[in-house]
Structures are given as structure tokens and as C-alpha cells.
Design a protein around this motif. Structure first.
Motif, short mmCIF file in Angstrom:
data_model
loop_
_atom_site.label_atom_id
_atom_site.label_comp_id
_atom_site.label_asym_id
_atom_site.label_seq_id
_atom_site.Cartn_x
_atom_site.Cartn_y
_atom_site.Cartn_z
N ASP A 234 0.90 -1.27 -0.07
CA ASP A 234 0.03 0.03 0.22
C ASP A 234 0.69 1.24 0.06
O ASP A 234 1.93 1.32 0.57
CB ASP A 234 -1.09 -0.03 1.40
CG ASP A 234 -2.00 0.68 1.44
OD1 ASP A 234 -3.27 0.61 0.88
OD2 ASP A 234 -1.75 2.10 1.44
N ALA A 235 0.37 2.13 -0.57
CA ALA A 235 1.08 3.52 -0.75
C ALA A 235 1.49 4.14 0.88
O ALA A 235 2.01 5.17 0.64
CB ALA A 235 0.35 4.57 -1.27
N HIS A 236 0.65 3.69 1.85
CA HIS A 236 0.91 4.16 3.00
C HIS A 236 2.21 3.39 3.77
O HIS A 236 2.46 3.59 4.84
CB HIS A 236 -0.22 3.91 4.10
CG HIS A 236 -1.24 4.71 3.84
ND1 HIS A 236 -2.25 4.49 2.65
CD2 HIS A 236 -1.80 5.81 4.38
CE1 HIS A 236 -3.16 5.34 2.81
NE2 HIS A 236 -2.83 6.37 3.85
N GLU B 104 -4.69 12.24 -1.28
CA GLU B 104 -3.71 12.11 -0.12
C GLU B 104 -4.48 11.05 0.85
O GLU B 104 -3.65 10.28 1.65
CB GLU B 104 -3.52 13.51 0.64
CG GLU B 104 -2.68 14.28 -0.01
CD GLU B 104 -1.96 15.34 0.73
OE1 GLU B 104 -1.95 15.33 1.94
OE2 GLU B 104 -1.34 16.13 0.21
N ASP B 105 -5.73 10.98 0.92
CA ASP B 105 -6.49 10.01 1.52
C ASP B 105 -6.01 8.64 1.21
O ASP B 105 -5.54 7.70 2.28
CB ASP B 105 -7.85 10.25 1.61
CG ASP B 105 -8.63 9.22 2.59
OD1 ASP B 105 -7.99 9.45 3.79
OD2 ASP B 105 -9.65 8.79 2.49
N VAL B 106 -6.15 8.44 0.24
CA VAL B 106 -5.76 6.94 -0.40
C VAL B 106 -4.15 6.70 -0.64
O VAL B 106 -3.98 5.63 -0.06
CB VAL B 106 -6.23 6.67 -1.98
CG1 VAL B 106 -5.77 5.43 -2.69
CG2 VAL B 106 -7.80 6.94 -2.04
N TYR B 107 -3.39 7.77 -0.62
CA TYR B 107 -2.09 7.43 -0.63
C TYR B 107 -1.21 7.54 0.40
O TYR B 107 -0.22 7.26 0.60
CB TYR B 107 -1.47 8.29 -1.95
CG TYR B 107 -1.65 7.54 -3.31
CD1 TYR B 107 -3.07 7.70 -3.97
CD2 TYR B 107 -0.81 6.95 -3.87
CE1 TYR B 107 -3.14 7.70 -5.24
CE2 TYR B 107 -1.11 6.62 -5.44
CZ TYR B 107 -2.28 6.72 -5.90
OH TYR B 107 -2.58 6.31 -7.02
#
Lengths: 467, 467, 467
Positions: free
Chosen positions: A45-47, C373-376
Motif C-alpha cells: 500500500d502507498a502508506h 492524499e487520503d488513499v496514498y
């Protein structure tokens, strides 16, 4: 220009609406279910940057991707090229072997990601997938490829898709029972993949017994080049099996050890296969069927124990035995199963997966029962068998007992599930071919005119060459 | 339905008891020796957690498995699929090519683990094996595959197993002399694998000279599809050669550099091979034999120097030259060797391995002699040539001299060992075929009836089609 | 014994001096240019120890080699075995397919290292190459392999080398415009490789239109075994495409995610391909052409977006659509393009690369425009689109616009470049074959006598069998 074909039994093998319908409906179902359930694991995931900080990881190389992706790709090759080409040995079923294997595996991995995900990677209502899930999905489909070997050439693509749907489901349940309830170790899947897959397939083919199969006997053999195509499958299975058995082992020594043990077992297996292939033949010549299949039995048979301290010589012994068992099986057991038990096993999966899978389960149970802290080290012992939490009081001998129980459960699931699925596949609406059209690509595939056929045509015996 | 075969010379090729006996005895010997000697290296042993602590390693990714396993698998593919399929070009020897290569390699890697283990991984009475040992075993067997190329189609499987036993032994001795006594660098094996393997095989085939081999001349060619099968072997060797030459180099820049140099050399080699294949043929057409083989010479020829600072353009030059040398060799040298020196070299290993191997040894010696601290950096210089301990006073030019000595030693070992083994293989008990049955699978394999054969049969010239 | 061949149009296909001249001149040019420009990147240079210290790296495993080399090897296999064997489906053009692909790719990667190096890895007058450059060179050549598919069987090897020279050059310019000037993301090359390569090749084949191509219609089909060889290419492309799309993504989650997305898209694509292959055929049988090609469209179509947060179900949807588009294209569009637009597309690259490439560009633009930004995550967002330096104010919707612009630029470069190169290839000096000799290896290759040919000969219809 098509060769005449007996349509006496007049089975309806017309796929035009049924096959597309099944494929499209199922793929739409996959999309919906993936949409509801499947997301990326934190490592994909991008997080990930935040995750890394939380886990105190200093480098991207700690991402599981770098531990497992090369092994994943090897396993991927085994499923699609390995199994696919191994089954191209039949002279007129190469398209079906490699093409249907492609189809069922492509569907199976999606369904397996869901089924295994619900059992093992479910968190806050979502299945979080990473590279290990991809490997496990390939593993699950591997058991379907095994079962496909038993019914190769005798089933329609729809039947294969139906079987895949059910078998993947049952595989996931059986795997859950073994790994989570019994707390059994089976990293290379001797029990979950091979024993389960093979006895499942054998049960299915028993129920689908075709009394008139000798009508297509001329197509059950190989030709020179089809045997070479099959060797591509054999060699990729053989070479990459160390990756298969080590792909989902713990990072570090367990992966390393599993690869070495498998490498050793497979090497020994080749020599006893050659020995018995020659010995059991009156003229002493080698049989390609044995070389293509029995040489792989060593990989199956260390599937449970490869990550344990089986040791290189222990692996050689397992491979030694399995080459013999498997080759003897091809010579004596397969004909017996067909004539007496009405089990028509096209690829001889009983010899390559069923018996070696059972041996693998037993070897795993013994190796686990014989484990000592001396051999594994105090930490290594706990890590190898995951004797933590509620299992921290388990002893090796109890673990051995549970391992043995895993074999029994896998067998029961295989027989029960196979009977159920066999009964479903016996329904008359799936478009399987008549006995005389088995092992023939022409039923489901546009087959190009062969150079050979041109020759047939040129010298058509029905057309007199001299007036 | 078997085609008539001249059995005039009536050689006894009956394998039924001899081949099984050799396989089983040797495999039992392997098990005993592995039982006595072989254990896991610390990185594959369950005590790894303790080892990690001792070595201050913070992550499992530091396990050598992750540095080398992907390269190992590439090398593994080269040995079994690469060499195996490269030799399937013969029209009626595909089973023997891929099957016997499988057999000898599966035995050879076990024996190599022992032989190389005694020389290089022996500690407290045990051989401790890890992934690097597996790579080295594959390398060692690579030299046997090379030699097999010279005698392809003319030997029985027992002869091949006997040759493997001896050649692996001699390989290990030669390797020990080069790497340990002469302190020579040869990571990709230009000398130890290719020069040694090729001249060994050429000596063996010289001693096994068959004056009547033209009796099987019709089988020494290829057919359309056998040439395509061979291209599978070629391409896998070509693609994975960068892994081969970098597989056992030092971690980090050396592995990285070795892969790049090899990639460059191989790319250049393809262009000069194509150029000379067309140029040396009256009609200007390309010859598959050259494309299948000479394109690989560039990989052989940077085997010693790839991990050094050969530089990309240096690699291109080496590849450029070797494509020419190898192709010219196929056109002029191979016929000369056969007619004048009685060296019957089925696959032309003189052109693909012997000459490029020699060039590789020489390029390695020059590159080593030309090394400077400026080019390598102070630390890099010491690390690249391992100028530590008793070798810390060695200069590049002296190293170059030792490298050259390594070539000479490899040649002497090859000629001496090849003569000895050739003499042993000449003994009349190994079951090799008569000259007219060479290059024919039917001698040692159950060969399926071909579609073509069916045609032969249908239009049997002995049976008049019109009365 | 050669079969009679109409030489009515009497084209001069004699390669003896022209082909060697081109190969040798160009290779010498490569050596000179590499000598002037190409050196090792710091991670492949012997000064790496110092570099490591400077960059505070504690382990050799941080060398980019270990992040990317396994993916590089997978990509390498795709270019040489994947594309090479995919094109062996023609009954008499297997040598040309796999051999010319080998030749053009071996030249192309060298020229690509230079061209891409000047644009992206130029430092102090030198091109510094490492494993990422090797991957990019393979990518660049991938676009040439795509274009080769359109003109397969109709061009001489010299034409292919000329095309490679120009196409690699234009590729590098286009890639520079997209990646550097437009700051577009395209890690798997939907735009730079597939859209550009395919429309380039289609333009070339349009300009080289051959009105009499039906004269070689009998050779435009496959035979049974050639279709199996082609499946080797298909499966390796299919299996390794996750490595292709992730090979040059950022370390860590981006590589991981790109592999998963591609895996999902490809799996879905197989099912819709099978569905429509059966549905669009009156008899409902599957067509090998579709299975060999359309199953891969899913990999092409996530080439831009795979490293983004496309999500697994998003990938399934893309694959679902592309299997349909591609298969429908084979059935309806390819014949239309040939009859109406005079675009003779041997392999149907319009269906496999052009349309899916466009879709891929569009999906990429949408996915980028929809990024939040929420998703990434805050950091992930900046990292994923490299919104740093002069681009730190770019918003997702603007990025989407630039992505779309990238598609347009790629198309314009393809049409313009293809027209130019097509015109050059139309010059009468390159030695292409007459229409009746297209799709025939015999023109440029020494072709062995087939077993089949023997039969032809035995039963030569010109020679009466009964007097």
C-alpha cells in the motif's frame, strides 16, 4: 478437409453459449467480491512509508516483496508452464493441456485469493493481499492442476471450471483445518496440495468412469515431439521445486534449508527413477513417462519436511524411495487401478502426487516427532514449529500426532469432496465429449491443418492414386 | 512396426541390469557419504538465530540465500534446460539429449557437493552446505554438460555416469589448484568450467574415435522443429549467462558488474555471429547451428574477467571477437578436426567452449595484470583480487602470471584426465551402440510411434499400393 | 531436394555481403561509442566500498542489484523467449521469428543503453550504467519487438536492423519528452512501449503494403506444433508481466503493488478472452490465436497504472475489458484493417498492443487524476507521483492532463516516425522477399530437410508411383 469422426454417441460438445456464460458470470462475480473485500496489504500500500516508520524498518529491502518475489515467480512458472506443458505429452491434446490449464489456473488464483484471504488475511472486513497471498493462491491452484491430471482429455472446459470452483473452496477449508485448527506445518503442501489434490482428482475420475475409453486408445499415447514438449514441463517443475517448498517458509534459515532439502531429494529421485524405469522393462529401455513424472516425486515427498531439519542425507533417502515407488506405480499400479478399480488416471497422478504426498505427510510427522532442542537450538525449535502462545506446551511427539491427523483429514476431505464434485460433473449439461472423442483437441479447439494432414490428404487412401 | 535396423556389428546395448545397478549403487553411496559428511551451513541451520546474534546481523535479509538464490535458479535452468535443450537439435536424439543430461547432472551435483565440499567447505569433519555450494555444484556439472556435447549420441548412459564420476572429481582437484594454490580468480569459470570441460570432452571423444560414423550420417542433422527446441536451450543459456558469471562473485558491486559485463559481451557476440554465418555461406543464408551456439561464446569468454573492471566496451570487444572465432570454427575447424585429427565433436564444443574458454582465460590474465588502484580504488583493488593475508604483497602483473598458469594447469588436467577417462570408457562393457545406431534414441529409449511413422507405414514402399 | 519456388518477381534476397556489413559496421560503432561514453554506475563500480560509506549504507544488500536483478531477468526472458517464441506460430517462419528477434534485440539493447543513457544517465561526460539501465534497454527493445510483430515474415534482417536503429532512437526521444518534460508516470510502458511501438509498427507495415500477399497465404497459418511453441512465448510473457510492470518502480511498496495489480489484470483477461473466443466462433470452439495473444492484453493495459493505487478490483476490471476488446479486435478489426486500410498486421499487434496500450494510457490518466492524499497517505502521494521540486504544486487533475498529453505525443511520434522509417525501408536495396516468398524461412535460412519433406519426396506426385 476435416478427418471423419464418429459421432455415434452424439454428445453435445457445443460450447458457444455455455462456456462464455460461465466465464463472464464468474469473472463478474470476482470483480464484485474483490471490490467489496480485497485491498493491498500494508507492504503493497502507498502508506508503506508510515508503516515502515511504525515497524522501525530502516530499508525498503525489508519489504516482504524482496524475500519472496523471486520464489513467487518460480512457483508461477511451475503452475502455468510446469503443469501446462507436463500434460502436453498426449499426441493430440496439447492445446487442451496447456490451454485449459491456463484457463482454470487463471480463474482459480482469483477465487483462491478470496477463499484463503477470508481464512487467513481478513482484517477489519477487508482481505489484505501481498506477495505471500499470491504464492498461496498459486499453491491452491496447484492442487487443481494435480487433479486435472487425472481427468485430462476427458472433460469439457466448463467441467474444469466447475471443478476449480469447488476444489479451491474445499482446499481452503482443509488448509484452514490443518494450519489453524491442528496447527500443522506443511509449507510445501505434501498434504494440503498433493495428497488432497491427488485423491480428490482420483475420486472425481472414478465417478466419471468411462467404460468405453478404449475407443480413443490410439490418442492416449505420445508422439516424439509431444514428449519433448512435456519435458519442458518436467524440467521446470524439477528445477523450481526448491522454490516451491521454500516459498512461504519463515524468512532466513527456513527458506534456505527448505530449498537445499528439496534440491537433494529431487536429485536422488532421478537416479532411482532411471534405475527402475530400465529394470522394469523387458528390453531395459527407458520410458519417457517415468522420466517425465517419477523424477518429480522427490519434490512432493519433502513438501512437509523440507523446512524442518530433515538434513541433506535424509532428503536423499526420501528421494531415493520415492523414485522407486513412483516408477513401480506407473508400471504396475496404474493399469491395476484402471482395470480393477475403474480409476482412469490419464497422467498417473496416483504415482506422482498421491503416494509421494502420503509419504511426504508421514515423513513430516516423523521429522516433527523426532525434533529436539539440541538439533534446532532453543530459539530455532520454537520458531520452526511456532510453539508459541497456546501451543507453547506442545511437544514434538504431540506435534507428530497432529501432523498424522492432518494426513487423515486431507484424505477425508479429498474423498468426500471428490465424490460430491464428481457427482456434480456427471450431470449431463457440461458438454463433455463422447468416449471416442476423448484426448482430442479438435472437440473444443480450432485445430490447424497439419503438415502431416496435408500428407494424409495428398495420399488419401480413399482416393485411388492411379486410375 | 519398428523400422528395420542393421545390427551387423551386434553391439550389446541391453541396459536392463547394468544401468539400474550403477544408478542404485551410486545413489546408495551418495546417501552414505552425505550421512557421514554433509550438514547445513550456519545460514541454513535452525541455529541461525544464534548465528545472527553472533554476527551482529539485524535482518534475515542478510542471509546469503537472498543474495544468491535468484542467481542459483538461473544457473540451475542453464544446466538442465539450457544444456539439455541446446542438444536436442539432432532429429532423433531429443530424448537422449535432454534425458541423459538430466541423469548425469542429477548425479553430478550430488558428487560435486561432496568433492567440492571436502576441498572448500570442510569444518570439524563435516561439509557445511548452503546456497553457494549448490551453485558451485551446478557449475561443476556444467563442465560435464560441456564434455557431453562432444560425445553426444555416441555413448551409453552408463558411460556418461562413469564420465561424470571421474570428471567431477578431476574438476574439483583442478578447481582447488587454481583457486586455492594459485589464488586465481575465475568466478564464471572460463578456465575451470569451459577450458577444462571442453578439452576434457574433446580428448575423450578423440579416444573413442569411431571410424565408421558416416553410417549414421543421416541422423546427424536436424529437422525443423528440433532446431526450434534447441533454440529454447540457446536462449536460456544466453539470457541467464549474466547470472552464471555473477552467481558466486562477492556481494555488491562485483555481482552487479559481472552481470553487466556479461550482458554486453553476449549482445556483441550475436551480431558478429550473424555477420559471419551469412558471410561464410555461399548463398549468404544463416545457419541455425551458428545462431544456436556461437552467440553464446561471448558469455564463455568473459567468465574470468566479468567480475573485474573489464568495462562495458571491453566486454563488447571480447564478444565481438568470440562471435567471429566461434563461427569460423564451426565452418572450418570442426570438419578439419574430424577428418585430420579424428576428433568427432557432435555439438562443436571446440568452437563454443574450448576456444572461447581459452580466450576467456587470457582476457582474465590481461585484465588482472592491468588492474590499478586508480581504477579499482584502494579498497576495491584488495577486495577484487582478495590480496589479503599471504597474498597481500601480490602485484597485478604477478596475478596475471598466475592467471595464465591457471590456463595451463586446466589444459593439462583436461588432456590427462580426458585420456584416462577415454581409455576407461573404451572398455567393452559399457553398452555403447554400434556406429550405425548412433544419434538414435531408439537404442536406449522406448520411442513412440510418430505420426510420420504412421505415414511411412501407410505408404509402406514394400507393400505395393497398386496391385 | 529443395521444393520448387516461384521466383517470378525475382527479388534479390542475397544477404551475403549486405547483412555482414551492416552487422559489423554497427557493432564497431557500438564499441567506439561505448568506449567513449559508457562506464559503470557507482553501484557496479569497484569504488562501491567508498560509495557505500558516503551513502551510509550498512549492507551490500542495499545495492540496487538486489532490488532489481530478479525482475531484470524476468524482463529479459520476456524479450527474448517471450516475444521470440510468441511469433513462432507461423508454420514455416519459426527460425525467422526467434532468430531475427534475437538479432534485433541484441543490437537494440546496446543502442538503447547509449540513447537512453545520454538522456537519463549522463554525468560528467559519461553514461553510468547499472541494472536499471539494462531493464530500460530491454523495455526500449520491447517496443521494437512489438513493431516486429506487424511486419513479421515480410522483411529482411537488414530492414529489421535499420528499423531497430531508428525506432530505438525515436523511443528514447519520446520517452524523454514524456518522463522528463511532461513529468508523466509510465513505469510499465503502456504509452512509451506499447502505444508507441504498436502504432509505429502499424504505420511501417501500412507503408510497406504488399498487394499480392495472398500469394503466400498458405504459409500464414500455423501447424499443430508451431502453436505449442507459440504458447511458450505466451506463457512467459503472461507469467513475467508482473515483473515487467514493476521492474523500474520505486523500491518497496510501488514494486510490490505494481506486481499485484498486473497479476490481477492478467488473470481476469484470460477469462474474457476465452469467453469471447468461443462466443465469436460459429462452432463455439476456441481459437489459439486469441489464447496466445488476447490473454496478454491485461498486462499491457495496466502498464501505466499498475504502480498506482489502481487496487486489485480496478485491475480486474481493466483486464476484463481488455480481454474482450482484444479478442473482438482479432475477429473483426484485423481483417478490416487489412482489406480497407491496407494494414497487414501479421501478429495482430493492433489488438494486443495498440488498443490495450491506449486503454492503458487512459486508465493511467484517470487513476492519476483520481489520486488523493487520503488513499496514498501524505508521503505516499508525493512519492508516487514524484511531486517534488518544480512539480510540488502539481495537482492530480493536472497530472491526469499531462498523462493524457503523453498518449497524444506517443501517437504523434509513432505515426511520424513510422512514416519516415517505412519510407526508408521501402527503398529497394534492403533485400526483402517477393510476396510469394513471405512467411518462409527458406529465404534467409539454411532449412534442414524435414521428416515430412522426406515423405513428400518419397511420394513425389511428379514421379508416378505405378508405371
Amino acid at each position: 478437409m476435416e478427418r471423419p469422426r464418429h459421432q455415434s454417441m452424439a454428445k453435445n460438445t457445443y460450447m458457444r453459449w455455455r462456456l462464455p456464460l460461465v466465464c463472464l458470470l464468474w469473472e463478474v462475480a470476482m470483480i464484485v467480491l474483490f471490490g467489496v473485500f480485497v485491498r493491498f496489504s500494508p507492504e503493497a500500500d502507498a502508506h508503506w512509508e508510515e508503516e515502515k516508520r511504525e515497524m522501525n524498518l530502516t530499508s525498503d529491502i525489508e519489504n516482504d516483496f524482496y524475500f519472496r518475489y523471486p520464489s513467487f515467480q518460480d512457483v508461477h512458472v511451475m503452475i502455468f508452464v510446469g503443469f501446462g506443458f507436463l500434460m502436453t505429452f498426449l499426441k493430440r491434446y496439447g492445446f487442451g493441456a496447456v490451454g485449459f490449464n491456463f484457463l482454470l489456473a487463471a480463474f482459480g488464483i482469483q477465487w483462491a485469493l478470496l477463499m484463503q484471504g477470508w481464512f487467513h488475511s481478513f482484517k477489519n472486513g477487508k482481505i489484505l493481499i501481498g506477495v505471500e497471498n499470491l504464492i498461496n493462491a498459486d499453491f491452491c491452484v496447484g492442487s487443481v492442476c494435480v487433479a486435472f491430471g487425472a481427468i485430462l482429455g476427458k472433460t469439457s472446459p466448463i467441467q474444469l471450471l466447475v471443478m476449480t470452483l469447488f476444489q479451491v473452496t474445499l482446499f481452503a477449508v482443509n488448509e484452514y483445518i490443518l494450519l489453524n485448527l491442528l496447527h500443522v506445518k506443511d509449507a510445501g503442501g505434501s498434504m494440503t496440495i498433493h495428497t488432497f489434490g491427488a485423491y480428490f482428482g482420483l475420486t472425481v475420475t472414478r465417478i466419471l468412469y468411462r467404460p468405453n475409453l478404449e475407443q480413443s486408445k490410439d490418442k492416449q499415447g505420445s508422439v516424439y515431439h509431444s514428449d519433448l514438449f512435456a519435458m519442458i514441463g518436467t524440467l521446470y517443475l524439477w528445477m523450481y521445486w526448491p522454490s516451491f517448498n521454500s516459498a512461504i517458509s519463515e524468512h532466513g534459515d527456513a527458506q534456505h534449508r527448505a530449498a537445499i532439502n528439496t534440491y537433494c531429494s529431487l536429485a536422488a529421485c532421478v537416479l532411482t527413477t532411471v534405475a527402475f524405469s530400465s529394470m522394469l522393462q523387458k528390453k531395459g529401455k527407458l520410458d519417457m513417462v517415468h522420466i517425465q513424472n517419477a523424477t518429480l516425486a522427490g519434490g512432493v515427498a519433502v513438501g512437509t519436511s523440507a523446512e524442518m531439519m530433515l538434513t541433506p542425507y535424509g532428503s536423499l533417502i526420501v528421494g531415493f524411495v520415492c523414485g522407486i515407488v513412483s516408477t513401480v506405480g506407473y508400471v504396475y499400479l496404474t493399469p491395476f487401478l484402471e482395470s480393477r478399480l475403474h480409476i482412469q488416471d490419464t497422467c498417473g497422478i496416483h504415482n506422482l502426487h498421491a503416494m509421494p504426498g502420503l509419504i511426504g505427510g508421514i515423513v513430516g510427522a516423523i521429522t516433527a516427532a523426532a525434533a529436539t532442542e539440541d538439533v534446532y537450538g532453543k530459539e530455532g525449535f520454537i520458531k520452526a514449529f511456532d510453539f508459541t502462545g497456546e501451543y507453547q506446551t506442545r511437544t514434538p511427539s504431540i506435534q507428530g500426532g497432529f501432523q498424522a491427523a492432518g494426513i487423515v483429514v486431507s484424505l477425508l476431505m479429498a474423498f468426500g469432496g471428490g465424490a460430491l464434485v464428481g457427482a456434480i460433473l456427471k450431470l449431463p449439461m457440461w458438454g463433455d465429449a463422447a468416449a471416442e472423442n476423448c484426448f482430442e483437441d479438435d472437440v473444443y479447439w480450432e485445430v490447424p491443418e497439419d503438415e502431416e494432414s496435408d500428407v494424409y490428404h495428398m495420399h488419401n487412401p480413399d482416393k485411388p492414386t492411379s486410375p
